[in-house]
Every structure is written in structure tokens, then in C-alpha cells.
Scaffold this active site. Structure first.
Site, PDB file in Angstrom:
ATOM      1  N   HIS A  71      -5.194   6.814 -24.142  1.00 30.83           N
ATOM      2  CA  HIS A  71      -6.182   5.793 -24.476  1.00 30.83           C
ATOM      3  C   HIS A  71      -6.442   5.114 -22.989  1.00 30.83           C
ATOM      4  O   HIS A  71      -6.044   4.123 -22.578  1.00 30.83           O
ATOM      5  CB  HIS A  71      -5.680   4.703 -25.450  1.00 30.83           C
ATOM      6  CG  HIS A  71      -6.989   3.917 -25.965  1.00 30.83           C
ATOM      7  ND1 HIS A  71      -7.183   3.749 -27.452  1.00 30.83           N
ATOM      8  CD2 HIS A  71      -7.706   2.903 -25.303  1.00 30.83           C
ATOM      9  CE1 HIS A  71      -8.126   2.886 -27.560  1.00 30.83           C
ATOM     10  NE2 HIS A  71      -8.295   2.464 -26.105  1.00 30.83           N
ATOM     11  N   HIS A 104     -10.074   4.822 -20.545  1.00 33.93           N
ATOM     12  CA  HIS A 104     -11.375   4.698 -20.500  1.00 33.93           C
ATOM     13  C   HIS A 104     -11.934   4.978 -19.122  1.00 33.93           C
ATOM     14  O   HIS A 104     -11.457   4.316 -18.082  1.00 33.93           O
ATOM     15  CB  HIS A 104     -12.243   3.466 -21.034  1.00 33.93           C
ATOM     16  CG  HIS A 104     -12.137   3.060 -22.417  1.00 33.93           C
ATOM     17  ND1 HIS A 104     -13.053   3.213 -23.209  1.00 33.93           N
ATOM     18  CD2 HIS A 104     -10.954   2.388 -23.103  1.00 33.93           C
ATOM     19  CE1 HIS A 104     -12.564   2.805 -24.328  1.00 33.93           C
ATOM     20  NE2 HIS A 104     -11.399   2.289 -24.537  1.00 33.93           N
ATOM     21  N   ASP A 154     -14.814   5.042 -18.037  1.00 35.49           N
ATOM     22  CA  ASP A 154     -15.951   4.044 -17.525  1.00 35.49           C
ATOM     23  C   ASP A 154     -15.237   2.667 -17.355  1.00 35.49           C
ATOM     24  O   ASP A 154     -15.986   1.823 -16.953  1.00 35.49           O
ATOM     25  CB  ASP A 154     -17.184   3.986 -18.549  1.00 35.49           C
ATOM     26  CG  ASP A 154     -16.797   4.140 -19.879  1.00 35.49           C
ATOM     27  OD1 ASP A 154     -15.643   4.198 -20.368  1.00 35.49           O
ATOM     28  OD2 ASP A 154     -17.824   4.461 -20.709  1.00 35.49           O
ATOM     29  N   GLY A 160     -16.214  -0.549 -29.667  1.00 33.51           N
ATOM     30  CA  GLY A 160     -17.169  -1.365 -29.423  1.00 33.51           C
ATOM     31  C   GLY A 160     -16.998  -2.481 -30.526  1.00 33.51           C
ATOM     32  O   GLY A 160     -15.793  -2.770 -31.060  1.00 33.51           O
ATOM     33  N   HIS A 163     -11.174   3.072 -32.399  1.00 36.23           N
ATOM     34  CA  HIS A 163     -10.801   1.809 -32.364  1.00 36.23           C
ATOM     35  C   HIS A 163     -10.725   0.943 -33.540  1.00 36.23           C
ATOM     36  O   HIS A 163     -11.772   0.868 -34.129  1.00 36.23           O
ATOM     37  CB  HIS A 163     -11.852   1.004 -31.409  1.00 36.23           C
ATOM     38  CG  HIS A 163     -11.622   1.421 -29.786  1.00 36.23           C
ATOM     39  ND1 HIS A 163     -11.778   2.630 -29.479  1.00 36.23           N
ATOM     40  CD2 HIS A 163     -10.932   0.723 -28.808  1.00 36.23           C
ATOM     41  CE1 HIS A 163     -11.571   2.805 -28.038  1.00 36.23           C
ATOM     42  NE2 HIS A 163     -11.128   1.708 -27.695  1.00 36.23           N
ATOM     43  N   GLU A 176      -8.258  -4.077 -34.324  1.00 36.68           N
ATOM     44  CA  GLU A 176      -8.015  -4.789 -32.900  1.00 36.68           C
ATOM     45  C   GLU A 176      -8.853  -6.112 -33.161  1.00 36.68           C
ATOM     46  O   GLU A 176      -8.024  -7.009 -33.156  1.00 36.68           O
ATOM     47  CB  GLU A 176      -8.550  -3.833 -31.716  1.00 36.68           C
ATOM     48  CG  GLU A 176      -8.610  -4.553 -30.595  1.00 36.68           C
ATOM     49  CD  GLU A 176      -9.282  -3.857 -29.462  1.00 36.68           C
ATOM     50  OE1 GLU A 176      -9.393  -4.065 -28.318  1.00 36.68           O
ATOM     51  OE2 GLU A 176     -10.323  -2.975 -29.954  1.00 36.68           O
ATOM     52  N   ASP A 227      -5.645   2.006 -21.275  1.00 36.76           N
ATOM     53  CA  ASP A 227      -6.994   1.306 -21.696  1.00 36.76           C
ATOM     54  C   ASP A 227      -8.044   1.382 -20.635  1.00 36.76           C
ATOM     55  O   ASP A 227      -8.738   2.265 -20.393  1.00 36.76           O
ATOM     56  CB  ASP A 227      -6.827  -0.138 -22.396  1.00 36.76           C
ATOM     57  CG  ASP A 227      -7.756  -0.279 -23.550  1.00 36.76           C
ATOM     58  OD1 ASP A 227      -8.973   0.687 -23.623  1.00 36.76           O
ATOM     59  OD2 ASP A 227      -8.101  -1.425 -23.788  1.00 36.76           O
ATOM     60  N   ASP A 228      -8.420   0.165 -19.976  1.00 31.45           N
ATOM     61  CA  ASP A 228      -9.216   0.152 -18.797  1.00 31.45           C
ATOM     62  C   ASP A 228      -8.468  -0.039 -17.477  1.00 31.45           C
ATOM     63  O   ASP A 228      -8.373  -1.573 -17.125  1.00 31.45           O
ATOM     64  CB  ASP A 228     -10.264  -0.971 -18.921  1.00 31.45           C
ATOM     65  CG  ASP A 228     -11.165  -0.470 -20.509  1.00 31.45           C
ATOM     66  OD1 ASP A 228     -11.938   0.174 -20.307  1.00 31.45           O
ATOM     67  OD2 ASP A 228     -11.051  -1.455 -21.314  1.00 31.45           O
TER      68      ASP A 228
END
EC number: 3.5.4.4
Length: 331
Positions: A12, A14, A16, A170, A197, A200, A278-279
Site C-alpha cells: 500500500h 501511493h 503520487d 478518496g 480503501h 478508514e 502509504d504516502d
């Protein structure tokens, strides 16, 4: 702490949400984009979490800067290439990089299909230079609505041979999963795996919907499953993987503290769960950080961490032969 005899994976992650600070700086200046700071050093706090700052709004603002500098397709390709490099340099054997072409395209009105092509090209270039296995997951960004997700889906399906799965991400509360049932029927018809997702921001019902209607075999975050015993039993019985991202959950205020993170609850219930970043660009972490946190804050033993590593390989969207090859490379 990390068992070097077991493949290290990040499922998981991202693409971006992992743009280097110096890349934001360079692309901003290259394309005449006004940045919130006048030096590379002072830019970091605007694009990365500093200290214990925990706010979803602040987190998303930092994320917006990462895609805000994607002024052309060469910039997209560069970021994709650097994501492969970052995965390899952090010691990963395998990573699934997910990306939303609509989100990446919107600021500078890039062609969605062109963004997908640029990501694929950047990853291919990275794989020539770095020893890591990478697969791509396309994201439908629900926050932009059904019509935008249809555009996104079209662009992604045009290159479905380069994808292993599709994700729904999102605003989980404002755009519930049932709005995208038709989109994910097309994903299933394209023989792509599905993750979503869910659980959450919303409750366990969002996870039930993702599994039963969208066809998800993995769930991103899923922290609210612990309030639904029947769901926990179902997850364990059917080997539905939970892609857990503890540091991100703290940074977005999904959990108030590491002590309140339900990772241990999932493990004790026999649910398939792994660790992910994640990010990583926004959170300023790598996979090694998540394993350190799991040991120090989530109180996992080395044996449990080894099981988490094995879980990740089991959960990966890989063929059995590719899974075996990952293990064989560790011998």
C-alpha cells in the site's frame, strides 16, 4: 527485526504520495510554479509531516504539492522512475505502486491516458537500473465523482496489461462504495484484482460493501473492522488482507496514537495483515521505519514481525510462481 530470509514488501504505497522534496523544488522552478518556500530547506515542512503533526487537512495539503508540480508527462515519468529507485534503496524486494491518473493530471490538464503511459514508462526505466520487483495498481479517486472515475477507469483499462489491480480511494464518507459498483464490474471483467480503501473514515459497513459488492480481496487501512466481530471472523476465514499503515493512520488522525492502533487486535484474531508506508514522501518514512514502529510502539515480537513479512508476500497480487521466485531470491 526485519528477517532477511523473507521477502520485504510494501503493498500500500501511493506513487503520487512519494515525490522527493528536491524533485518538487526542481520541477517547480523548471515550470515556473510558485512554491510555498524560497529554499529547498524551507520547503520540506510544507510537503512533509514534521514531528507529531496529525491532521488530515494538513496531510492532504502536503499531498497536493506533490502532484501540483506535475506540469508535463516528463515530470510524471521522472516521479515514477524515482519511486522505483526509492523502493529499491529502502531495501524492498517487491512493491505495488498505486496511482490516481486523474489526480495527477488535474492541476495541469494532462491527458489521463498519457499520465498512465508516463507512469508505465517511468517504472520500466527504473526497473532497468534497480533490482526490485514492481507492479502497478490503478486508483479510482472517488472524491471527484462517478464521471471523473469513469474517465480514470477508461485511461487505466487502456493499459490494463501493465496493471495487477484497481483500488478505490478518496472521500469514503461523501462518496460511498456503492456509487462505483458499475466501475468495479468493469474491473472484474478485465480480470484485475481489487483492493479498496475502506473502514478508514467510515465504519465496518464500508468494508462489507467493498468485499461483497466491489469484489475486494484486500482492504486498505480497515481500522474500524475491530468494532464488528462478524467482519473480523469473515476477514480471518476468507484471508481478506488488511493493508495496514500505522504511521499514516497517526498522521491523518485515523488513530489518536500508536497505542490505540488496532494492528495487534487484527493479528490476535488471525486476520491476514501486513505493514506498509502509504504516502512515504508525505510521512517522510520508509518501510524500515514501519517495522521499527511495529516493534517499539505496537509491541510486536520478532517472530510476529516475521509473520507480518510472510503475510505481505501471501497478500501480494502475484502469481504463485512469482511468489516462489521472491522467496528463492532470498536463499
Amino acid at each position: 527485526m526485519i528477517d532477511t530470509s523473507i521477502p520485504l514488501v510494501d503493498l500500500h504505497r501511493h506513487l503520487d504520495g512519494n515525490v522527493r522534496v528536491n524533485t518538487i523544488w526542481e520541477l517547480g522552478h523548471q515550470h515556473g510554479i510558485a512554491l510555498p518556500a524560497d529554499s529547498l530547506e524551507t520547503l520540506a515542512p510544507f510537503v512533509q509531516i514534521q514531528g507529531k503533526e496529525t491532521s488530515l487537512v494538513a496531510f492532504l495539503k502536503k499531498l497536493d504539492w506533490m502532484v501540483g508540480v506535475l506540469a508535463d508527462l516528463d515530470a510524471v515519468k521522472r516521479v515514477a522512475y524515482e519511486n522505483v529507485a526509492d523502493a529499491a534503496l529502502s531495501g524492498l524486494d517487491y512493491a505495488e505502486l498505486r496511482f490516481s491518473p486523474y489526480y495527477m493530471a488535474m492541476n495541469h490538464k494532462l491527458p489521463i491516458e498519457g499520465v498512465v503511459e508516463a507512469v508505465v514508462d517511468g517504472v520500466k526505466a527504473g526497473l532497468k537500473d534497480y533490482n526490485v520487483k514492481i507492479n502497478l495498481i490503478g486508483i479510482l479517486s472517488r472524491s471527484f465523482g462517478q464521471a471523473a472515475c469513469t474517465q480514470e477507469l477508461e485511461g487505466l483499462l487502456a493499459h490494463k496489461q501493465h496493471l495487477v489491480a484497481m483500488d478505490l480511494a478518496g472521500d469514503e464518507m461523501g462518496f460511498p462504495g456503492e456509487l462505483f459498483n458499475d466501475h468495479f464490474k468493469r474491473v472484474r471483467d478485465a480480470d484485475l484484482a481489487i483492493t479498496a480503501h475502506a473502514g478508514e473514515a467510515a465504519g465496518s459497513q464500508s468494508m462489507w460493501q467493498a468485499i461483497q459488492e466491489l469484489g475486494a480481496t484486500r482492504i486498505g487501512h480497515g481500522v474500524n473492522a475491530i468494532h464488528d466481530p462478524k467482519l473480523m471472523e469473515y476477514l480471518a476465514k476468507h484471508r481478506i488482507g488488511i493493508e495496514s499503515c500505522p504511521t499514516s493512520n497517526l498522521h491523518t488522525s485515523t488513530v489518536a496514537s500508536y497505542a490505540e492502533h488496532p494492528f495487534r487486535t487484527f493479528m490476535d484474531a488471525g486476520v491476514l495483515i501486513n505493514l506498509n508506508t502509504d504516502d512515504p514522501g508525505v510521512s517522510a518514512i520508509d518501510i524500515n521505519h514501519e517495522y521499527r514502529i511495529a516493534k517499539a510502539e505496537l509491541k510486536l515480537t520478532d517472530a510476529e514481525l516475521a509473520q507480518v513479512q510472510r503475510n505481505g508476500v501471501e497478500m501480494a497480487f502475484l502469481s504463485d510462481s512469482d511468489r516462489k521466485a521472491l522467496y528463492a531470491a532470498k536463499v
